[in-house]
Design a protein around this motif. Structure first.
Motif, mmCIF file in Angstrom:
data_model
loop_
_atom_site.group_PDB
_atom_site.id
_atom_site.type_symbol
_atom_site.label_atom_id
_atom_site.label_comp_id
_atom_site.label_asym_id
_atom_site.label_seq_id
_atom_site.Cartn_x
_atom_site.Cartn_y
_atom_site.Cartn_z
ATOM 1 N N ASP A 251 0.831 -1.201 0.000
ATOM 2 C CA ASP A 251 0.000 0.000 0.000
ATOM 3 C C ASP A 251 0.877 1.267 0.000
ATOM 4 O OD1 ASP A 251 -2.253 1.514 -0.076
ATOM 5 O OD2 ASP A 251 -2.713 1.359 2.061
ATOM 6 N N ALA A 252 1.901 1.256 -0.850
ATOM 7 C CA ALA A 252 2.829 2.391 -0.922
ATOM 8 C C ALA A 252 2.499 3.263 -2.134
ATOM 9 C CB ALA A 252 4.263 1.879 -1.028
ATOM 10 N N LEU A 253 2.939 4.512 -2.068
ATOM 11 C CA LEU A 253 2.794 5.437 -3.197
ATOM 12 C C LEU A 253 4.003 5.314 -4.116
ATOM 13 C CD1 LEU A 253 1.821 8.574 -1.073
ATOM 14 C CD2 LEU A 253 0.254 7.276 -2.553
ATOM 15 N N ALA A 254 3.848 5.784 -5.345
ATOM 16 C CA ALA A 254 4.997 5.906 -6.244
ATOM 17 C C ALA A 254 5.063 7.357 -6.704
ATOM 18 C CB ALA A 254 4.847 4.983 -7.438
ATOM 19 N N VAL A 255 6.269 7.890 -6.731
ATOM 20 C CA VAL A 255 6.472 9.242 -7.249
ATOM 21 C C VAL A 255 7.393 9.091 -8.452
ATOM 22 C CG1 VAL A 255 7.217 11.580 -6.699
ATOM 23 C CG2 VAL A 255 6.400 10.083 -4.855
ATOM 24 N N THR A 256 6.913 9.467 -9.632
ATOM 25 C CA THR A 256 7.757 9.275 -10.808
ATOM 26 C C THR A 256 8.266 10.614 -11.314
ATOM 27 O OG1 THR A 256 5.975 9.406 -12.447
ATOM 28 C CG2 THR A 256 6.437 7.234 -11.489
ATOM 29 N N ASP A 257 9.513 10.592 -11.733
ATOM 30 C CA ASP A 257 10.116 11.765 -12.353
ATOM 31 C C ASP A 257 10.326 11.374 -13.816
ATOM 32 O OD1 ASP A 257 11.851 13.640 -13.376
ATOM 33 O OD2 ASP A 257 13.169 13.698 -11.620
ATOM 34 N N GLU A 258 9.487 11.943 -14.695
ATOM 35 C CA GLU A 258 9.485 11.532 -16.103
ATOM 36 C C GLU A 258 9.880 12.685 -17.025
ATOM 37 O OE1 GLU A 258 5.951 9.145 -17.071
ATOM 38 O OE2 GLU A 258 5.737 8.594 -14.965
ATOM 39 N N VAL A 259 10.768 13.539 -16.532
ATOM 40 C CA VAL A 259 11.087 14.732 -17.324
ATOM 41 C C VAL A 259 11.759 14.402 -18.664
ATOM 42 C CG1 VAL A 259 11.190 16.330 -15.368
ATOM 43 C CG2 VAL A 259 13.264 15.181 -16.103
ATOM 44 N N TYR A 260 12.337 13.194 -18.793
ATOM 45 C CA TYR A 260 12.971 12.821 -20.071
ATOM 46 C C TYR A 260 12.073 11.894 -20.887
ATOM 47 C CZ TYR A 260 16.813 14.620 -17.306
ATOM 48 O OH TYR A 260 17.593 15.425 -16.513
ATOM 49 N N GLU A 261 10.768 11.930 -20.630
ATOM 50 C CA GLU A 261 9.832 10.956 -21.222
ATOM 51 C C GLU A 261 9.905 10.889 -22.747
ATOM 52 O OE1 GLU A 261 5.706 12.306 -20.343
ATOM 53 O OE2 GLU A 261 6.587 14.276 -19.993
ATOM 54 N N HIS A 262 10.229 11.992 -23.405
ATOM 55 C CA HIS A 262 10.256 11.984 -24.874
ATOM 56 C C HIS A 262 11.657 11.791 -25.438
ATOM 57 C CE1 HIS A 262 6.034 12.796 -25.429
ATOM 58 N NE2 HIS A 262 6.110 13.717 -24.483
ATOM 59 N N ILE A 263 12.645 11.608 -24.563
ATOM 60 C CA ILE A 263 14.017 11.457 -25.048
ATOM 61 C C ILE A 263 14.431 10.002 -24.848
ATOM 62 C CG2 ILE A 263 16.385 12.330 -24.874
ATOM 63 C CD1 ILE A 263 15.219 14.934 -23.730
#
Ligand code: GLN
Length: 392
Positions: free
Chosen positions: A196-208
């Motif tokens: 029951d944990a959260l996820a925090v995603t850093d997707e700033v390079y999603e298009h690269i």
């Protein structure tokens, strides 16, 4: 003055080495392959949109959660590219870059002492994010000696427990360029659901992404949209790192509201005219993203070739725009001494590898090169680096 006026919460971390290397680079007139930002202009259309917004009266506060037009455009883009559906009125918060989105998220959701899992090496901001929110980081190692930098599934399972509040997933990953596979993300999602944990995603390079690699948003996996805070920004995708416009998205009213509260009192909001310009960018056609990825792939290949020729052993990124280069074939110095010599004597700024590890010793063999630069800049950097060999 004799007292120590510094609060303990900021005493436990150092100033950013990435930003410090940029300052040193300025001082020595070097080529900045340290901090990841482009040395070329953003698309002309975007600059014109920003100028128009200034003339059209967007000069006062935008709504704290973000200009309504921007949240609408964001929800459309998120649906188009990741199949994710967010209500712009409840689930999206526009922030001053992904940096603020990450800090606001940690402050809003993590209690002091709660554990947050992070893959190592990691982008250096996550350390201070944890320190300021009181999170205790648990590290899971990415194996830099193998292609695609896998982690040991058992190590990740051991890192999770009932004390886990969240995991931070940065994909495509800074500094390795790892693009997490769907199977890896499914494993992470299983653990989040189980504990029951959260996820925090850093997707700033999603298009690269390169070589046919596919970016997958963790939030798009079953049952994850309401427990994943998806963070991204304008900076890398549209070459506007100085605009400071980012966002946090989560399909969960209570979680979104907590983030909005932290965001409101941290910054009130991101720059209003730039939010208007961002609407134009988010509606760019698919070809924009394809061409950008292709252009970064050429830059990657150029720098990889040059580094190999010079005797570095570089990692091969599948995404983002960084290369971790093992320099032990060139020098016996530690990473900081080597990086300082590079900027002072050779005129090329890099980031010492230790900045990306909680035990500095783990990063001693590496420096990180950032390549969001014109090809002529990368070629000039390669020419300067060739002096290293000449001095030996
Ligand atoms: N993400 C970029 C890097 O790692 C820089 C971000 C920043 O300095 N805010 O170099």
């Amino acid at each position: 003055m004799t007292a120590n006026y510094t609060a303990q919460r900021v005493s436990v971390f150092q100033e950013s080495v990435i930003r410090e290397m940029t300052r040193l680079c300025g001082q020595y007139g070097g080529i900045n392959l340290a901090q990841g930002f482009p040395d070329f202009d953003p698309p002309q259309e975007l600059l014109e949109a920003a100028q128009r917004a200034l003339g059209d009266g967007y000069n006062q506060y935008a709504i704290t959660w973000g200009a309504p037009e921007l949240r609408q455009a964001l929800s459309e883009k998120l649906e188009r590219y990741s199949g994710l559906r967010y209500d712009p009125d409840r689930h999206l918060t526009v922030t001053c870059g992904a940096t603020e989105a990450m800090m606001a998220t940690m402050l809003a959701l993590v209690n002091p002492g709660e554990e947050v899992v992070v893959f190592e090496p990691f982008y250096e901001n996550y350390g201070p994010d944890a320190a300021l929110s009181g999170a205790r980081l648990r590290y899971v190692t990415l194996d830099l000696s193998r292609p695609d930098f896998p982690y040991d599934p058992r190590e990740l399972e051991r890192a999770f427990s009932r004390s886990t509040k969240a995991i931070v997933v940065n994909t495509p990953h800074n500094p390795t360029g790892k693009v997490f596979s769907r199977a890896e993300l499914e494993h992470i999602a299983d653990l989040c659901r189980h504990y029951d944990a959260l996820a925090v995603t850093d997707e700033v390079y999603e298009h690269i992404v390169y070589d046919g690699a596919q970016h997958v948003s963790l939030a798009s996996l079953p049952g994850m949209a309401e427990r994943t805070i998806t963070i991204s920004s304008m900076s890398k995708t549209y070459s506007v790192t100085g605009w400071r416009v980012g966002w946090a998205a989560v399909a969960n009213d209570a979680v979104a509201q907590a983030i909005r509260k932290a965001h409101d009192f941290l910054t009130v909001g991101a720059a209003a005219p730039l939010q208007q310009a961002a609407v134009v960018a988010l509606r760019f056609p698919d070809s924009y993203y394809r061409q950008m990825a292709q252009s970064y792939q050429r830059k990657r290949d150029l720098l990889l070739g040059a580094l190999r020729e010079l005797g570095f052993r570089p990692t091969v990124p599948r995404g983002a725009y960084y290369i971790m280069a093992d320099f032990t074939g060139l020098s016996q110095e530690d990473d900081t001494a080597f990086a300082l010599r590079l900027v002072r004597e050779v005129g090329v700024a890099t980031v010492p590898g230790s900045s990306f590890f909680h035990h500095p010793s783990l990063g001693r063999r590496y420096v990180r090169f950032a390549y969001p630069k014109r090809e002529q800049t990368l070629e000039e950097a390669a020419r300067r680096l060739a002096r290293l060999g000449a001095d030996r």
